[in-house]
Design an enzyme around this catalytic site. Structure first.
Site, PDB file in Angstrom:
ATOM      1  N   VAL A  81     -34.747  -1.732  -6.638  1.00 20.76           N
ATOM      2  CA  VAL A  81     -34.143  -2.826  -7.410  1.00 20.76           C
ATOM      3  C   VAL A  81     -34.160  -4.164  -6.671  1.00 20.76           C
ATOM      4  O   VAL A  81     -34.597  -5.174  -7.220  1.00 20.76           O
ATOM      5  CB  VAL A  81     -32.697  -2.465  -7.815  1.00 20.76           C
ATOM      6  N   ASN A 109     -20.014  -8.639   4.795  1.00 16.95           N
ATOM      7  CA  ASN A 109     -19.663  -7.383   4.124  1.00 16.95           C
ATOM      8  C   ASN A 109     -18.282  -6.893   4.541  1.00 16.95           C
ATOM      9  O   ASN A 109     -17.540  -6.344   3.728  1.00 16.95           O
ATOM     10  CB  ASN A 109     -20.718  -6.310   4.426  1.00 16.95           C
ATOM     11  N   GLY A 145     -35.941  -5.213  -3.971  1.00 12.56           N
ATOM     12  CA  GLY A 145     -37.284  -5.693  -3.678  1.00 12.56           C
ATOM     13  C   GLY A 145     -37.990  -6.208  -4.917  1.00 12.56           C
ATOM     14  O   GLY A 145     -38.617  -7.277  -4.900  1.00 12.56           O
ATOM     15  N   LYS A 205     -24.431 -11.310   8.039  1.00  9.41           N
ATOM     16  CA  LYS A 205     -24.372 -10.525   6.796  1.00  9.41           C
ATOM     17  C   LYS A 205     -23.402  -9.352   6.955  1.00  9.41           C
ATOM     18  O   LYS A 205     -22.651  -9.010   6.029  1.00  9.41           O
ATOM     19  CB  LYS A 205     -25.773 -10.013   6.438  1.00  9.41           C
ATOM     20  N   SER A 225     -27.380 -11.336   0.250  1.00 11.77           N
ATOM     21  CA  SER A 225     -26.194 -10.901  -0.489  1.00 11.77           C
ATOM     22  C   SER A 225     -26.229 -11.424  -1.917  1.00 11.77           C
ATOM     23  O   SER A 225     -26.636 -12.552  -2.164  1.00 11.77           O
ATOM     24  CB  SER A 225     -24.917 -11.395   0.186  1.00 11.77           C
ATOM     25  N   GLY A 226     -25.773 -10.588  -2.829  1.00 13.84           N
ATOM     26  CA  GLY A 226     -25.704 -10.993  -4.231  1.00 13.84           C
ATOM     27  C   GLY A 226     -26.021  -9.862  -5.172  1.00 13.84           C
ATOM     28  O   GLY A 226     -25.919 -10.012  -6.390  1.00 13.84           O
ATOM     29  N   GLU A 253     -15.848  -8.845   2.694  1.00 11.66           N
ATOM     30  CA  GLU A 253     -15.878  -8.309   1.320  1.00 11.66           C
ATOM     31  C   GLU A 253     -14.964  -7.083   1.199  1.00 11.66           C
ATOM     32  O   GLU A 253     -14.202  -6.960   0.231  1.00 11.66           O
ATOM     33  CB  GLU A 253     -17.328  -7.952   0.984  1.00 11.66           C
ATOM     34  N   TYR A 254     -15.019  -6.191   2.176  1.00 11.91           N
ATOM     35  CA  TYR A 254     -14.123  -5.021   2.188  1.00 11.91           C
ATOM     36  C   TYR A 254     -12.667  -5.483   2.158  1.00 11.91           C
ATOM     37  O   TYR A 254     -11.843  -4.944   1.425  1.00 11.91           O
ATOM     38  CB  TYR A 254     -14.339  -4.188   3.457  1.00 11.91           C
TER      39      TYR A 254
END
Length: 469
Positions: free
Chosen positions: A13, A186, A15, A182, A128-129, A189-190
């Site tokens: 997905v 993340n 790539g 990155k 990211s996204g 994000e957690y």
């Protein structure tokens, strides 16, 4: 036949969508996937586009203009190493490999060093996204040789998300810097997700809000200081009904949170660097304990505690207190994440630009939020700021909102509702603002049983006491 400007290896997905994104910005693309059926599938989807499919590594490499620019979108770990090894015999000096996978930064440091010996440039790039971001514009965090980044910069800027016309990508720093940032993204994000889930739990369990009311609360919050992607999608989640039962879908989703390990990496790195990262680490632990579903169900019938009794009075005031508690905790979480990046930058000589990092987080990525502009402004005021809590803007907010956080935690504790990350945020804030902590006793204990020595408050030097005398 003319050569293509960039190649993409790996058509899962992310790539596939990045390849389509790159082509849509006017660049010609070659693609390769280990299973040719995936390549065929993609070529059908990309019919009429400036995309060439290839069916061997050699054909793929030969289809690209020099210096070759190759984006690797394969599974992190051994698959990335295997792909690099298969490419090496066909590459030439100054070709550029871009690893866009969720790669551990130490692997990126190793690959950067190994490939440099062969004259190959390696750019470890955080992307990211998610699926949509890859197609429409992600946040991109490239790290590696600066001169190599200059060659791929036009492509990265073209495909990245844009905020106020500015691309959400910038050169992060040497070797593993891009993947490190990155990783911390993340981790943050957690923390964000856990803090939001604890807010939801209090609003639902203690205040008794329905899914419709929860939607209204989060939608309203998204209009102010908490304006962010995660608050926006949380508001949307409460509107979704389960087709089978007619209940809110969130109420029939099993309370076992999954993870891919990047939060754990962030915590492990903080431990290695000696940096306090309690909110993010507590968020990782919260996912671990959520996974113990059967054990928790068993324990719920054996271990007693307060019975949750929904509060019926002063609901609006309590909802506002939860909002303030969430925003203050979020500030503490980002303060920890940026302090960790600062420690890593000093350890690895990366010279990270924290304001620029905040700016590229504003669009495309999962933690995108309006208040990142305030973080950027804080680092504009003081580029080497030790901690965001010391910036005047954030200092004023946390001083004003700490009462709400204390109130919300007290309410949750009295009702037996677990709020590990909220509690962690307050403990961090109180510890950070305390001039004298009880660590003096710990040092005395260490010296007592292990002769580990200690320092004194009243004079210089290292001391040891014969405690048994």
């Amino acid at each position: 036949m003319s050569k293509q400007q960039i190649g993409v290896i790996g058509l899962a997905v992310m790539g596939k969508n990045l390849a389509l994104n790159i082509e849509s910005r006017g660049f010609s693309v070659s693609v390769y996937n280990r299973s040719s059926s995936k390549t065929e599938e993609f070529l059908q989807e990309a019919k009429g586009k400036n995309v060439v499919g290839t069916y061997s590594i050699e054909e793929f490499v030969q289809s690209l203009e020099t210096p070759r620019k190759i984006l690797l979108m394969v599974k992190a770990g051994t698959a990335t190493d295997a792909t690099i090894q298969s490419l090496l015999p066909h590459l030439e000096k100054d070709d550029i490999l871009i690893d866009g996978g969720n790669t551990y930064y130490k692997d990126t440091q190793r690959r950067n060093k190994e490939l440099a010996e062969s004259g190959i440039h390696f750019i470890g790039t955080g992307v990211s996204g998610g699926e949509e971001g890859a197609l429409k514009g992600p946040s991109i965090m490239p790290g590696g040789q600066k001169e190599a980044h200059e060659l791929v910069k036009p492509i990265l800027e073209a495909i990245s998300a844009k905020v106020d016309g500015e691309p959400c990508t910038t050169y992060i720093g040497p070797d593993g810097a891009g993947h490190y940032v990155k990783m911390v993204h993340n981790g943050i994000e957690y923390g964000d997700m856990q803090l939001i889930s604890e807010s939801y739990f209090i609003l639902k369990q203690v205040l008794g809000l329905s899914a419709d009311e929860l939607h209204e609360v989060f939608a309203e919050w998204n209009k102010g200081e908490l304006d962010s992607y995660l608050i926006e999608i949380t508001a949307d989640i409460f509107t979704k009904k389960d087709e089978e039962t007619g209940k809110p879908l969130v109420d029939v989703i099993l309370d076992k949170a999954g993870q891919k390990g990047t939060g754990k990496w962030t915590s492990q790195s903080a431990l290695d660097l000696g940096v306090p990262l309690p909110i993010i680490t507590e968020s990782v632990f919260a996912r671990f304990i959520s996974a113990m579903k059967e054990e928790r169900v068993k324990a719920s019938g054996l271990l007693s505690g307060p019975e949750v009794k929904p509060v019926t009075e002063n609901k609006e005031e309590l909802i506002e207190a939860v909002r303030k508690a969430l925003f203050m905790s979020k500030i503490c979480s980002y303060a920890q994440g940026f302090a960790q990046m600062k420690a890593a930058s000093e350890e690895y000589n990366w010279d990270l630009k924290y304001g620029e990092i905040a700016m590229i987080f504003r669009g495309g990525c999962i933690i995108r939020a309006a208040f990142l502009q305030k973080i950027k402004e804080a680092y504009d005021r003081e580029p080497e700021l030790d901690n965001l809590l010391l910036d005047s803007y954030f200092k004023n907010i946390v001083e004003s909102y700490q009462g709400a956080l204390r109130q919300v935690i007290s309410l949750a504790v009295a009702q037996g509702v677990p709020v590990p990350s909220f509690s962690s945020a307050l403990a961090y804030y109180d510890s950070y603002r305390t001039a004298v902590l009880p660590a003096n006793l710990i040092q005395a204990q260490r010296d007592y049983f292990g002769a580990h020595t200690y320092e004194r408050t009243d004079k210089e030097g290292i001391f040891h006491t014969e405690w048994m005398k």
